[in-house]
Design an enzyme around this catalytic site. Structure first.
Site, PDB file in Angstrom:
ATOM      1  N   CYS A 105       0.808  -1.172  -0.202  1.00  0.00           N
ATOM      2  CA  CYS A 105       0.091   0.052  -0.008  1.00  0.00           C
ATOM      3  C   CYS A 105       0.754   1.295   0.036  1.00  0.00           C
ATOM      4  O   CYS A 105       1.517   1.704  -0.810  1.00  0.00           O
ATOM      5  CB  CYS A 105      -0.796  -0.143   1.047  1.00  0.00           C
ATOM      6  SG  CYS A 105      -2.203   1.049   1.019  1.00  0.00           S
ATOM      7  N   HIS A 106       0.792   2.214   0.977  1.00  0.00           N
ATOM      8  CA  HIS A 106       1.578   3.469   1.145  1.00  0.00           C
ATOM      9  C   HIS A 106       2.990   2.780   1.681  1.00  0.00           C
ATOM     10  O   HIS A 106       4.007   3.904   1.758  1.00  0.00           O
ATOM     11  CB  HIS A 106       0.964   4.137   2.317  1.00  0.00           C
ATOM     12  CG  HIS A 106      -0.004   4.790   1.557  1.00  0.00           C
ATOM     13  ND1 HIS A 106      -1.284   4.444   1.543  1.00  0.00           N
ATOM     14  CD2 HIS A 106      -0.276   6.115   1.146  1.00  0.00           C
ATOM     15  CE1 HIS A 106      -2.129   5.228   0.954  1.00  0.00           C
ATOM     16  NE2 HIS A 106      -1.764   6.260   0.748  1.00  0.00           N
TER      17      HIS A 106
END
Length: 175
Positions: A105-106
């Site tokens: 994800c991030h």
């Protein structure tokens, strides 16, 4: 005995992006250690999951770990906000030593601070892909991308593929 897998973490992590891969890593026979700002501190995920920091970043030594895992959510942004850049430096040691690095994800945002993404292929959540590209990475829109020692994934929907790739790499090179 195999060295543990380091997990760098701050508040506002995406709960399932910590718990699901951590569980897969531990089921594969690896110990995990959460590294954060201060040992003993409790960090809380976006949905209330609590995790205790085992080692403060100030005393964390990359040589004591076999791999690095970076969960997503807003935690990576908080980690990058460390004024001394300690999390980027910590991650850079894994990249430099060609140890496995897992980010979802991030999570790959932290890898921008390593200055080691030029020419690497990876994926992430949509809203950080441009940043990764600007750092020199080749970015794909796939559930999981494995580039040598680097395993990246996009979102919780991709956790099965991500967890499988993590365990496969750990079992291949580190058992």
């Amino acid at each position: 005995m195999t060295k543990p897998v380091a997990i760098i973490l701050a508040n506002d992590f995406e709960d399932i992006e910590l718990t699901s891969p951590k569980e897969a890593i531990e089921e594969a026979g690896y110990k995990t250690v959460i590294i954060g700002h201060e040992a003993g501190e409790e960090v809380v995920g976006k949905h209330g999951t609590k995790a205790k920091v085992g080692v403060g970043i100030g005393s964390a030594e990359p040589s004591e770990y076999s791999a690095l895992f970076i969960p997503g959510g807003f935690s990576p942004d908080h980690l990058r906000g460390d004024v001394d850049g300690r999390y980027g430096t910590f991650a850079k040691a894994f990249m430099k030593d060609n140890k496995p690095v897992f980010a979802i994800c991030h999570g790959p945002q932290v890898l921008i601070d390593t200055d080691d993404l030029k020419g690497r292929t990876l994926t992430a959540v949509l809203n950080v892909r441009k940043d990764l590209s600007n750092a020199g990475a080749h970015v794909k829109d796939e559930s999981v991308v494995v580039d040598g020692n680097l395993v990246t994934s996009r979102t919780p929907d991709d956790l099965n593929d991500f967890n499988h790739a993590i365990v496969e790499l750990l079992n291949k090179d580190y058992k």
